[in-house]
Design an enzyme around this catalytic site. Structure first.
Site, mmCIF file in Angstrom:
data_model
loop_
_atom_site.group_PDB
_atom_site.id
_atom_site.type_symbol
_atom_site.label_atom_id
_atom_site.label_comp_id
_atom_site.label_asym_id
_atom_site.label_seq_id
_atom_site.Cartn_x
_atom_site.Cartn_y
_atom_site.Cartn_z
ATOM 1 N N TYR A 154 0.537 -1.635 0.158
ATOM 2 C CA TYR A 154 0.214 -0.186 0.243
ATOM 3 C C TYR A 154 0.408 1.359 -0.018
ATOM 4 O O TYR A 154 2.031 1.741 0.746
ATOM 5 C CB TYR A 154 -0.447 -0.127 1.593
ATOM 6 C CG TYR A 154 -2.400 0.845 1.149
ATOM 7 C CD1 TYR A 154 -2.521 1.364 0.700
ATOM 8 C CD2 TYR A 154 -1.033 1.945 2.424
ATOM 9 C CE1 TYR A 154 -3.557 2.786 0.343
ATOM 10 C CE2 TYR A 154 -2.189 3.413 2.691
ATOM 11 C CZ TYR A 154 -2.877 3.170 1.577
ATOM 12 O OH TYR A 154 -3.707 4.344 1.768
ATOM 13 N N ASP A 249 8.896 2.868 -0.526
ATOM 14 C CA ASP A 249 8.234 3.340 0.848
ATOM 15 C C ASP A 249 8.355 2.647 2.620
ATOM 16 O O ASP A 249 7.726 1.379 2.523
ATOM 17 C CB ASP A 249 6.857 2.603 0.354
ATOM 18 C CG ASP A 249 5.827 3.883 1.103
ATOM 19 O OD1 ASP A 249 6.467 4.376 2.081
ATOM 20 O OD2 ASP A 249 4.247 3.619 0.120
ATOM 21 N N LYS A 277 4.352 9.566 8.487
ATOM 22 C CA LYS A 277 4.146 8.334 10.565
ATOM 23 C C LYS A 277 5.705 8.390 11.192
ATOM 24 O O LYS A 277 5.506 9.278 11.891
ATOM 25 C CB LYS A 277 4.286 6.770 9.741
ATOM 26 C CG LYS A 277 3.001 6.867 9.088
ATOM 27 C CD LYS A 277 2.435 5.334 8.942
ATOM 28 C CE LYS A 277 1.595 5.003 8.108
ATOM 29 N NZ LYS A 277 1.366 4.461 6.787
#
Ligand SMILES: *Cc1c(COP(=O)(O)O)cnc(C)c1O
Length: 443
Positions: A154, A249, A277
């Site tokens: 994702y 990522d 994050k």
């Protein structure tokens, strides 16, 4: 009578349910992001009133031991006192400037010092923007349009990434959401993880038109699908042979599995890396980064446009920099790894003692996942996750929740440990997991 003498009304009202009912009149599905709605597991989402360390308190006043930790940013736990103190100082000097400030330099210096090959950082307000912009940069640098991604990874919700494998031998993607134009999805190809043959075949056919390959080197958004180092190396090799940029990522894994992220673990340096994050320490923040030769193609120096009103926000920079400072200073990853091992040993013992519990435990550092439906072998691709995983997990999740242990409300989301989780918290979780497994599988 003074208010102090007012006895709180005894009530059996479920305030989470009442709030959720109100929320559904105001927010689509009652939430600001879909998984929070508990649709995959059933029941009512908990409305969080406050959170400290490893715990939060919901609208009913019930306290939960939290292994979601806001889906990854809170590696130091909720409301870490040093982060809060720093935010207080910074907030008093202004919330946003729309102009350069020292805070950006402090966070960028920490990122450059920690991650191999990174000389320049561009800040964004989310992980989604970071991956979206890194892809635009790769396209601008290479002058090519095609993007390769993997099912089971994702990368946020930009159009070109909300794409699933289409049919056909070498797949051109199809939209995985309504509203994503087919023409955009067709520029994205989707392959399974853990499959060298698929990589070879793809690059032989499309290598020359491929701008970038984007991958979570530690895929943690569809279960925890740990990859073989040889596969990651083959991917990097093929990308480079064909002149495509390798984008890692690391929005989850960055600063989570170590200061150098997955790059430090696998000894592979990507061309571009994305963060989110943890880099915002709990505030909205993302970043993409790499060598100057690539990043200096961004506006104002180069012709790849990218911008943001709140990019480099002083509060996000301060929370991120303070978090990275503590991670480095306190050698937090060593401690987290020990806690992770304690959890792993506890759960593995449970599983070894109950041969009919169909689950395996997967972990890297402080990220963990229970793969339901699999026994003794962890899936390495989305395609090999057992179809009954979601249903088994829903039972397990509910049993944990009733015991006030809060896991992600989806079988495909991982759990996170923070420095605020104590050994006693981990032992409590293991005991609860055992009871919840017994409910799920019987005995
Ligand atoms: C969370 C996540 C994103 C998206 O970040 P947001 O801040 O939610 O937009 C992108 N990539 C990975 C690997 C993620 O885990």
């Amino acid at each position: 009578m003074s208010e102090a003498w007012t006895i709180p009304a005894m009530t059996t009202e479920d305030r989470n349910a009442t709030l959720f009912e109100r929320a559904r009149q105001l927010l689509p599905g009652g939430v600001s992001s879909p998984v929070r709605a508990f649709r995959a597991v059933g029941g009512t989402p908990r409305f969080v009133e406050s959170a400290h360390g490893a715990r939060f308190v919901d609208a009913n006043g019930d306290e939960y031991l939290d292994f979601v930790q806001s889906w990854g940013p809170l590696i130091l736990g909720h409301a870490h006192p040093e982060v809060l103190a720093r935010l207080g100082e910074v907030a008093a000097r202004g919330l946003t400037f729309g102009a350069p400030h020292r805070g950006e330099l402090e966070l960028a210096e920490r990122i450059c010092a920690a991650y191999p090959g990174v000389e320049r950082v561009r800040f964004t307000s989310s992980g989604t923007e970071a991956t979206m912009s890194a892809i635009r940069l790769a396209r601008g640098v290479t002058g090519r349009d095609r993007l390769l991604k993997f099912s089971g990874c994702y990368h946020g919700h930009s159009d070109g990434l909300l794409v699933a494998a289409g049919s056909g031998a070498i797949t051109f993607g199809e939209p995985s959401s309504r509203g994503v134009p087919a023409a955009v999805a067709q520029l994205t190809s989707v392959l399974p993880l853990d499959d060298e043959a698929a990589l070879e075949q793809y690059f032989a056919a499309h290598g020359a038109e491929t701008a970038a390959v984007i991958v979570e080197p530690i895929p943690a958004n569809n279960g925890l699908l740990l990859q073989r180092c040889e596969w990651l190396r083959r991917l990097a090799g093929l990308a480079h042979e064909h002149g495509a940029l390798l984008i890692w990522d690391e929005v989850i894994s960055g600063f989570r599995v170590g200061m150098a992220g997955a790059a430090g673990i696998y000894g592979i340096t990507p061309d571009l890396v994305t963060f989110g994050k943890i880099v915002g320490g709990g505030l909205p923040c993302g970043a993409f980064a790499g060598p100057a030769v690539h990043l200096d193609n961004l506006a104002p120096l180069g012709r790849v446009y990218q911008a943001g009103t709140l990019s480099g926000n002083p509060l996000a920079m301060a929370a991120g920099a303070k978090t990275l400072e503590i991670l480095h200073r306190d050698e937090v990853h060593a401690t987290l790894n020990l806690h992770g091992r304690r959890l792993e040993q506890g759960v593995r013992t449970l599983l070894a003692d109950h041969a009919h519990w169909r689950a395996s435990f997967v972990r890297i550092g402080s990220i963990f996942w229970l793969a339901f439906g699999a026994r003794d072998s962890a899936p390495r691709s989305a395609e090999t996750i057992a179809p009954e995983a979601a249903q088994l997990y829903a039972t397990f999740f509910g049993a944990c929740l009733r015991r006030h242990v809060y896991l992600a409300p989806s079988a495909y989301e991982v759990g996170f440990l923070s420095t605020a989780h104590t050994e006693a918290d981990i032992d409590r979780a293991v005991a609860v997991f055992g009871e919840a497994m017994a409910e799920t599988f019987g005995g």
